[in-house]
Design an enzyme around this catalytic site. Structure first.
Site, mmCIF file in Angstrom:
data_model
loop_
_atom_site.group_PDB
_atom_site.id
_atom_site.type_symbol
_atom_site.label_atom_id
_atom_site.label_comp_id
_atom_site.label_asym_id
_atom_site.label_seq_id
_atom_site.Cartn_x
_atom_site.Cartn_y
_atom_site.Cartn_z
ATOM 1 N N HIS A 178 46.912 41.361 40.840
ATOM 2 C CA HIS A 178 47.734 42.418 40.276
ATOM 3 C C HIS A 178 49.129 41.860 40.056
ATOM 4 O O HIS A 178 50.068 42.155 40.789
ATOM 5 C CB HIS A 178 47.728 43.640 41.202
ATOM 6 C CG HIS A 178 46.344 44.117 41.529
ATOM 7 N ND1 HIS A 178 46.050 44.910 42.595
ATOM 8 C CD2 HIS A 178 45.159 43.886 40.913
ATOM 9 C CE1 HIS A 178 44.742 45.159 42.631
ATOM 10 N NE2 HIS A 178 44.186 44.533 41.617
HETATM 11 C C1 LIG Z 1 38.998 39.103 41.841
HETATM 12 C C2 LIG Z 1 39.749 40.133 41.017
HETATM 13 C C3 LIG Z 1 39.662 41.463 41.352
HETATM 14 C C4 LIG Z 1 40.366 42.419 40.594
HETATM 15 N N1 LIG Z 1 40.197 43.717 40.916
HETATM 16 C C5 LIG Z 1 40.854 44.662 40.229
HETATM 17 C C6 LIG Z 1 40.637 46.021 40.537
HETATM 18 O O1 LIG Z 1 39.812 46.351 41.400
HETATM 19 N N2 LIG Z 1 41.357 46.967 39.848
HETATM 20 C C7 LIG Z 1 42.242 46.624 38.895
HETATM 21 O O2 LIG Z 1 42.886 47.525 38.313
HETATM 22 N N3 LIG Z 1 42.428 45.328 38.537
HETATM 23 C C8 LIG Z 1 41.758 44.343 39.177
HETATM 24 N N4 LIG Z 1 41.912 43.037 38.812
HETATM 25 C C9 LIG Z 1 42.828 42.724 37.685
HETATM 26 C C10 LIG Z 1 42.151 42.845 36.312
HETATM 27 O O3 LIG Z 1 41.116 41.915 36.218
HETATM 28 C C11 LIG Z 1 43.187 42.583 35.211
HETATM 29 O O4 LIG Z 1 44.207 43.557 35.317
HETATM 30 C C12 LIG Z 1 42.638 42.689 33.775
HETATM 31 O O5 LIG Z 1 41.512 41.874 33.567
HETATM 32 C C13 LIG Z 1 43.735 42.269 32.804
HETATM 33 O O6 LIG Z 1 43.285 42.346 31.474
HETATM 34 P P1 LIG Z 1 44.038 41.527 30.340
HETATM 35 O O7 LIG Z 1 43.348 41.840 29.068
HETATM 36 O O8 LIG Z 1 45.492 41.744 30.440
HETATM 37 O O9 LIG Z 1 43.809 39.996 30.757
HETATM 38 P P2 LIG Z 1 42.474 39.154 30.875
HETATM 39 O O10 LIG Z 1 41.300 40.041 31.051
HETATM 40 O O11 LIG Z 1 42.682 38.116 31.890
HETATM 41 O O12 LIG Z 1 42.373 38.427 29.474
HETATM 42 C C14 LIG Z 1 43.281 37.424 29.076
HETATM 43 C C15 LIG Z 1 42.532 36.390 28.252
HETATM 44 O O13 LIG Z 1 43.483 35.565 27.571
HETATM 45 C C16 LIG Z 1 43.017 34.237 27.579
HETATM 46 N N5 LIG Z 1 44.185 33.371 27.378
HETATM 47 C C17 LIG Z 1 45.232 33.192 28.205
HETATM 48 N N6 LIG Z 1 46.115 32.328 27.685
HETATM 49 C C18 LIG Z 1 45.626 31.961 26.490
HETATM 50 C C19 LIG Z 1 46.102 31.085 25.483
HETATM 51 N N7 LIG Z 1 47.263 30.428 25.602
HETATM 52 N N8 LIG Z 1 45.352 30.929 24.363
HETATM 53 C C20 LIG Z 1 44.167 31.581 24.212
HETATM 54 N N9 LIG Z 1 43.667 32.417 25.151
HETATM 55 C C21 LIG Z 1 44.399 32.615 26.275
HETATM 56 C C22 LIG Z 1 42.361 34.081 28.934
HETATM 57 O O14 LIG Z 1 41.465 32.986 28.955
HETATM 58 C C23 LIG Z 1 41.674 35.433 29.089
HETATM 59 O O15 LIG Z 1 40.360 35.421 28.577
HETATM 60 C C24 LIG Z 1 41.212 42.040 39.517
HETATM 61 C C25 LIG Z 1 41.270 40.687 39.177
HETATM 62 C C26 LIG Z 1 40.556 39.750 39.914
HETATM 63 C C27 LIG Z 1 40.615 38.311 39.523
#
Ligand SMILES: Cc1cc2nc3c(=O)[nH]c(=O)nc-3n(C[C@H](O)[C@H](O)[C@H](O)COP(=O)(O)OP(=O)(O)OC[C@H]3O[C@@H](n4cnc5c(N)ncnc54)[C@H](O)[C@@H]3O)c2cc1C
Length: 589
Positions: free
Chosen positions: A516
């Site tokens: 988080h």
């Molecule tokens: C073990 C674990 C447990 C969790 N549990 C919870 C929970 O219970 N409740 C909760 O609310 N949240 C939880 N989270 C957090 C949640 O996973 C994230 O908040 C959410 O996935 C964020 O979504 P996002 O789209 O912002 O990023 P992401 O889903 O991480 O997507 C970002 C993407 O961008 C790509 N990327 C990054 N940089 C580049 C670049 N330069 N060029 C091209 N691609 C790139 C990455 O490879 C990734 O695929 C948890 C996370 C983990 C790891």
């Protein structure tokens, strides 16, 4: 040599959770969309299948779904007078990589923020006086309210098929749900999961203390469910492998499971994997981003992808780093307090507790995050802080189950960490453990921030993002307070032994605590207090939209994903209804 490609309507950096959602919404609006994902493609029906997915060693210990930190990582130090070092092996947090991103292996605890969380600076000032907020606590009101976001929270719930029990339906409080939550326009899409045996014990104890326990909301349905894009999700199977693993049952929400099956069929969408975005091409005069540079990590070739709209959805670190690399906005300087990019970085770390019951069998080999119970009586401004010496709060979550064979071996304090005594103790206690967890709010502090590291570089030769972070006195006090509530609850359960583990004073990136991470490109009401406006549109580049928790001004006492999902839908709605017809700033500076 850089190959320049043909212009598309929209390019999205990162095809994780929000990236996939945004790509779907933009193609539905008729736009051509390219998704750049630095990791591999991930197809649940090939990869997240039995028996390979129930492999604790592969996924939890060796972290197969996490970002490759030999390619890109974060450097870390506690305070700005220390030298930061690169994180060579993820520990405290586990950013993902590949289609679906971090959402493939998240835990699925699904939350909305409280209405007061969105106006926290004003509420604290009003309740406790103009001088109540310490000077170094740089919290600010969000530029959006709970009521404005509510329809988008609801839409995100219905993307994920969230299971749970409403505690406030259109203003009517309902016992058995979370009576502290803001009003919902609709029930959860799916009934709550069954509570584990340990969770039921906690619920009874919490009630005896006058608290209001309820089943933990979970981003997976308890029965088959068809989501807003027509994707049919399976029911949670309580398999015991959730956080750090993906879902064999097609139930736990992720970009891959809930969106990609339909997005892959969109002719206007093009997915490019192993495409590592390195820089935004910024036209300062026109206040626009004209293209995105990326490297094909398989061939090493560089490309320039021109686009009309650019969406940064690369998680907190990439989002912040990309602005700093591209010269968009002013980097934050903790000495002067000036600059905004990198400011208000927050990280939610935990303080757990464990109660051990001799001769109880709580079936720990199975379970799911949604089979826990929660009490939320001490979160945000739901309780009076007068005389407590801190602001903020958090929920308490507890239950038994989902204890895998390697990691799920809680033993009482003073047990040796190896050898025959350790073995005997793991056998003795395995069946009778109830785990408690608290995380809670993180109220931004002037000393915690991100900038570019002066020494260490990623595999493309760009400076790594540097995190300067430590727990604050406010947040430590808050956490200690929550633990007193946990301890009272444990005592009411009369265990054989228990252990309460307060947070260490100095934050360490070694043991896992939460993923988080928030802040760095925060949202606000003016260009003077924020990087993006209320629609997550960059003040300095009107065709640049930033998605994910990097836009949070600070962290309320819940997990972030419910809110970042709602914000993504709120922003894309505005892009579709206003920006496409009339490109330019959506909020006047
Ligand atoms: C073990 C674990 C447990 C969790 N549990 C919870 C929970 O219970 N409740 C909760 O609310 N949240 C939880 N989270 C957090 C949640 O996973 C994230 O908040 C959410 O996935 C964020 O979504 P996002 O789209 O912002 O990023 P992401 O889903 O991480 O997507 C970002 C993407 O961008 C790509 N990327 C990054 N940089 C580049 C670049 N330069 N060029 C091209 N691609 C790139 C990455 O490879 C990734 O695929 C948890 C996370 C983990 C790891």
């Amino acid at each position: 040599m850089v190959t320049k490609l043909n212009e598309v309507d929209c390019v999205i950096i990162g095809v994780g959770l929000t990236g996939a959602m945004l790509a779907k919404e933009m193609t539905m609006a008729g736009l051509t969309v390219v998704g750049l994902e630095r990791g591999p493609d991930r197809r649940p029906n090939e990869e997240f299948v039995l028996p390979r997915i129930r492999d604790e060693l592969r996924y939890q210990t060796r972290m197969e779904l996490m970002a490759d930190n030999s390619v890109d990582t974060v450097t870390f130090r506690n305070t700005s007078d220390m030298t930061a070092l690169p994180i060579r092996r993820w520990g405290a947090f586990l950013p993902g990589e590949g289609v679906g991103g971090t959402s493939n292996h998240w835990g699925g605890s699904h939350w909305r923020y409280l209405p007061t969380d969105f106006k926290i600076r004003s509420v604290i000032t009003e309740k406790y006086g103009a001088r109540a907020i310490p000077e170094d606590m740089t919290i600010q009101d969000w530029p959006v309210t709970y009521d404005e976001l509510e329809p988008y929270y609801d839409k995100f719930d219905k993307l994920c098929g969230v299971s749970g029990k409403a505690g406030n339906l259109k203003g009517q409080k309902i016992e058995g749900g979370n009576i502290f939550e803001g009003p919902r326009s609709d029930e959860y899409p799916s009934k709550p999961l069954k509570s584990s045996a340990g969770a039921l014990m906690v619920a009874e104890a919490a009630k005896s203390l006058g608290y209001h326990p309820f089943p933990a909301p979970f981003a997976a349905p308890s029965a088959p469910y068809t989501n807003i894009y027509g994707v049919t999700l399976g029911a949670c199977e309580y398999c015991g492998f959730c956080g750090r693993n993906s879902c064999e049952a097609n139930a736990k929400a992720s970009g891959t499971i809930n969106v990609m099956p339909v997005l892959r069929n969109e002719p206007k969408f093009q997915l490019r994997t192993h495409a590592f975005a390195s820089k935004l091409n910024y036209d300062r005069q026109a206040k626009r981003v004209t293209s995105v540079f990326y490297t094909d990590m398989n061939t090493g070739e560089e490309y320039e992808q021109p686009a009309n709209i650019v969406i940064l959805a690369g998680f907190v670190f990439t989002n912040t780093q990309m602005l700093l690399h591209s010269g968009i906005g002013q980097p934050y300087d903790p000495r002067t307090g000036r600059g905004l990019v990198g400011k208000n970085y927050c990280y939610q770390f935990e303080a757990p507790a464990t109660a051990f019951f001799e001769n109880k069998n709580l079936s720990p080999f199975m379970g799911a995050p949604g089979d826990a119970v929660v009490f939320d009586d001490f979160n945000g401004e739901s309780f009076d802080h007068t005389g407590l010496g801190f602001f903020g709060g958090g929920y308490v979550r507890a239950g038994s189950g989902a204890s895998p064979p390697i990691g799920g071996r809680d033993v009482p304090p003073e047990t040796p960490s190896w050898g025959s005594k350790w073995k005997a103790e793991t056998v003795k206690w395995y069946y009778g453990v109830v785990d408690f967890n608290t995380q809670g709010s993180v109220y931004a502090n002037r000393a915690n921030y991100m900038d570019l590291d002066p020494t260490y570089k990623d595999s493309l030769g760009r400076p790594l993002i540097r995190m300067t972070y430590n727990g604050t006195e406010n947040d430590h006090k808050m956490s200690a307070y929550l633990l007193t509530k946990v301890e009272a609850c444990i005592k009411a359960m009369n265990p054989s032994v228990y252990e309460v583990r307060p947070r260490p004073k100095m934050f360490t990136v070694v043991p896992y605590q939460s993923t988080h991470n928030t802040g760095g490109t925060m949202m606000g009401s003016t260009p003077g207090n924020s990087v993006v406006n209320r629609y997550q549109q960059a003040w300095d580049a009107h065709n640049l939209f930033i998605m994910g928790a990097s836009t949070f001004p600070q962290q309320p006492g819940y997990n972030p994903t419910g809110t970042l999902g709602a914000l993504a839908y709120w922003s894309v709605d505005k892009i579709k209804s206003s920006y496409l017809n009339n490109p330019g700033p959506l909020v006047q500076a």
